[in-house]
Design a protein around this motif. Structure first.
Motif, PDB file in Angstrom:
ATOM      1  N   LYS A   1       0.839  -0.781   0.084  1.00 57.35           N
ATOM      2  CA  LYS A   1       0.329   0.572   0.085  1.00 57.35           C
ATOM      3  C   LYS A   1       1.005   1.205   0.100  1.00 57.35           C
TER       4      LYS A   1
ATOM      5  N   ASN B   1     -23.576   7.667   8.376  1.00 54.52           N
ATOM      6  CA  ASN B   1     -22.264   8.042   8.375  1.00 54.52           C
ATOM      7  C   ASN B   1     -20.867   6.796   8.354  1.00 54.52           C
ATOM      8  N   GLN B   2     -21.548   5.822   8.918  1.00 50.13           N
ATOM      9  CA  GLN B   2     -20.877   5.001   9.415  1.00 50.13           C
ATOM     10  C   GLN B   2     -19.750   4.052   8.802  1.00 50.13           C
ATOM     11  N   GLU B   3     -19.725   3.950   7.243  1.00 47.96           N
ATOM     12  CA  GLU B   3     -19.367   3.193   6.069  1.00 47.96           C
ATOM     13  C   GLU B   3     -18.424   4.573   5.814  1.00 47.96           C
ATOM     14  N   LYS B   4     -18.458   5.357   5.416  1.00 45.61           N
ATOM     15  CA  LYS B   4     -17.654   6.848   5.048  1.00 45.61           C
ATOM     16  C   LYS B   4     -17.080   6.835   6.381  1.00 45.61           C
TER      17      LYS B   4
ATOM     18  N   ALA C   1     -15.565   4.691   7.667  1.00 42.21           N
ATOM     19  CA  ALA C   1     -14.486   2.613   8.121  1.00 42.21           C
ATOM     20  C   ALA C   1     -13.616   2.677   6.518  1.00 42.21           C
ATOM     21  N   LYS C   2     -14.512   3.692   6.010  1.00 42.26           N
ATOM     22  CA  LYS C   2     -13.343   3.589   4.590  1.00 42.26           C
ATOM     23  C   LYS C   2     -12.209   4.350   4.668  1.00 42.26           C
ATOM     24  N   TRP C   3     -12.235   5.604   5.824  1.00 43.24           N
ATOM     25  CA  TRP C   3     -11.428   6.709   5.516  1.00 43.24           C
ATOM     26  C   TRP C   3     -10.200   6.246   6.510  1.00 43.24           C
TER      27      TRP C   3
ATOM     28  N   ASP D   1      -9.697   2.850   6.974  1.00 42.54           N
ATOM     29  CA  ASP D   1      -9.456   1.865   6.109  1.00 42.54           C
ATOM     30  C   ASP D   1      -7.862   2.698   4.498  1.00 42.54           C
ATOM     31  N   HIS D   2      -9.044   4.219   4.123  1.00 42.21           N
ATOM     32  CA  HIS D   2      -7.963   4.537   3.825  1.00 42.21           C
ATOM     33  C   HIS D   2      -6.161   5.483   4.509  1.00 42.21           C
TER      34      HIS D   2
ATOM     35  N   LYS E   1      -8.130  -3.118  12.709  1.00 40.68           N
ATOM     36  CA  LYS E   1      -9.664  -3.704  11.971  1.00 40.68           C
ATOM     37  C   LYS E   1     -10.925  -2.969  11.768  1.00 40.68           C
TER      38      LYS E   1
ATOM     39  N   ASP F   1     -18.112  -2.769  11.263  1.00 39.47           N
ATOM     40  CA  ASP F   1     -19.379  -1.900  11.146  1.00 39.47           C
ATOM     41  C   ASP F   1     -20.157  -3.057  12.567  1.00 39.47           C
TER      42      ASP F   1
END
Lengths: 120, 360
Positions: A80, B114-117, B119-121, B123-124, B132, B135
């Motif tokens: 990454k 907004n939890q998915e956003k 989690a992606k942030w 993870d990014h 880890k 959700d």
């Protein structure tokens, strides 16, 4: 130096390391009295601009690491981080503004005021 | 449309439902005015299962979150929590969170949906860290208690005196870390507590809350109270067009923790007093047409801001609102006009919570 499999080696260097930087890394390794090592270069979230550089001596590559060898120094880069480091030159400078490792990263669109973090 | 695990209970209590960001939630049970007054004088229970919940696990979880958020999470001990914002490199709000530190994991409360956003942030920005994000919004639920008697009701449900619990601190009474938690929440109507619990125990907890004196409250009354107490929410007051200082989220910002994403911009705004606009409360005369969210604010014909939320205070001939206004006009008492199709509505800047005997 840590033994690395040929499979882990990549053809083109993801990052370039100057002779000065390589020499300094060897110096640090000698100070730390480590014989088998490589330089782990990575990126981590944080800093004012979002991404921080990370440098550390590591015993060997991890699974999926990209491995580069230049000037007698092996460099381990996780997959990454490699996305954000491709084309980067790692140098070591000493001057009026202090001394330390510097990154010339073509992927960095902005760098924070203190120069420790970047965004891409 | 998604439904809460408490849907059938709400239905049996006579609730009418509305769509809130894709979730079917109780709008009102019997009377908005009665529910509003109960929150101001006693205690209300509210279904907040819609609030996003993320469990962050791994030995680097707190360290990574500390690097990504505005507050000093390194000060947290298990049993404690704090509010913090995720900000972009430009210092704009990606999300406003509550972060709870457990013995093994970290729990994050996000805005509804907004939890998915988030989690992606996270993870990014996760590289080689041991982190880890899971959700757990559907695995557990949340009931909020508001009003001056909320601490008493929470204590009775918990079976122990938790009235002195500091803000965002929690007690965990379940077998697993987040199985049954009582936490002090932001005060609305006088006080606030959240109960975070596994899905299976929610109905029993809700029934107990009502049995020990809480009255059910729907989204309509909550929205009035939210505006009255000046609580910003994501999508209205908070967005990636706003920084935490503009939104008065100073309690969520540490000015001495060191670097985090957006820190340089936020520190500069604070040091050089360069905040351009502020979130303020506004009061308007109640006319035939009420001002609307999004309406422009004017002073002497010059555009100076815009409205984000509007609510009618039950029993009073005024409209309460939240909005952003240029910093130099943000002082309480400043006269403004909301520009509507039918004309301009006069109002003034006030500091939430709005005064009970509000007068223009």
């Amino acid at each position: 130096m840590a033994a690395t499999s040929k499979e882990a080696m990549v053809k083109g260097p993801i990052i370039n390391i100057t002779e000065r930087a390589a020499s300094k890394i060897k110096e640090f390794a000698a100070q730390e009295k480590v014989e088998e090592y490589g330089l782990r270069v990575g990126v981590m979230g944080g800093g004012c601009s979002g991404l921080l550089y990370k440098l550390a001596l590591d015993k060997g590559p991890r699974q999926d690491d990209r491995v580069v060898e230049q000037h007698g120094v092996k460099i381990f880069i996780d997959l990454k981080s490699a996305i954000y480091l491709t084309g980067t030159t790692l140098d070591y400078t000493e001057g009026l503004n202090g001394k330390g490792f510097t990154f010339q990263n073509p992927n960095a669109s902005t760098t924070c005021g203190c120069g420790t973090s970047f965004s891409a | 449309m998604e439904r809460s695990p408490l849907y059938e209970i709400h239905k049996s209590l006579g609730a009418t439902f509305s769509d809130y960001n894709g979730l079917e939630l109780p709008r009102v049970y019997s009377s908005i005015g009665d529910e509003y007054r109960a929150a101001k004088t006693s205690a209300v229970a509210m279904d907040r299962c819609c609030v996003g919940r993320l469990q962050v696990v791994g030995k680097d979880a707190l360290d990574l979150l500390h690097r990504l958020t505005t507050n000093n999470l390194n000060l947290l001990k298990p049993g404690e929590g704090m509010s913090a914002a995720l900000t972009s490199a430009k210092g704009r709000i990606v999300e406003h969170l509550v972060v709870y530190l457990g013995k093994r994991t970290v729990l994050l409360l996000t805005s509804p949906q907004n939890q998915e956003k988030v989690a992606k942030w996270i993870d990014h920005y996760t590289f080689i860290e041991d982190v880890k994000v899971e959700d757990v919004t559907d695995k557990c639920g949340m009931i909020s208690l508001y009003g001056p008697l909320a601490p008493k009701v929470a204590s009775e449900i918990a079976g122990q005196d938790i009235r002195q619990l500091p803000l965002h601190h929690y007690v965990s009474l379940g077998s697993d870390e987040w199985d049954l938690c009582f936490t002090r929440a932001e005060a609305i109507g006088g006080d606030g507590f959240h109960i975070i619990a596994n899905r299976q125990s929610l109905q029993e907890l809700w029934r107990t809350a009502l049995k020990v004196g809480a009255r059910p409250m729907g989204e309509a009354a909550f929205e009035i109270l939210r505006v009255e107490y000046g609580i910003p929410v994501y999508g209205k007051e908070l967005s990636e067009a706003v920084n935490p200082l503009e939104a008065h989220l100073n309690d969520s910002v540490s000015f001495n923790k060191g670097c985090y994403i957006g820190q340089e911009v936020i520190a500069r705004l604070n040091t050089y007093k360069k905040v351009q606009k502020y979130l303020v409360g506004l009061l308007f005369l109640l006319l035939e047409q009420a001002p609307r969210p999004g309406s422009k604010l004017e002073i002497d014909g010059q555009e100076v801001g815009f409205l984000t939320s509007v609510a009618q205070k039950p029993g009073f001939q005024v409209t309460m609102a939240l909005g952003y206004i240029r910093a130099k006009y943000a002082s309480p008492g400043t006269g403004v006009c909301a520009v509507e199709d039918a004309g301009k509505i006069e109002g003034k800047v006030v500091a939430p919570p709005f005064p009970i005997a509000a007068e223009i």
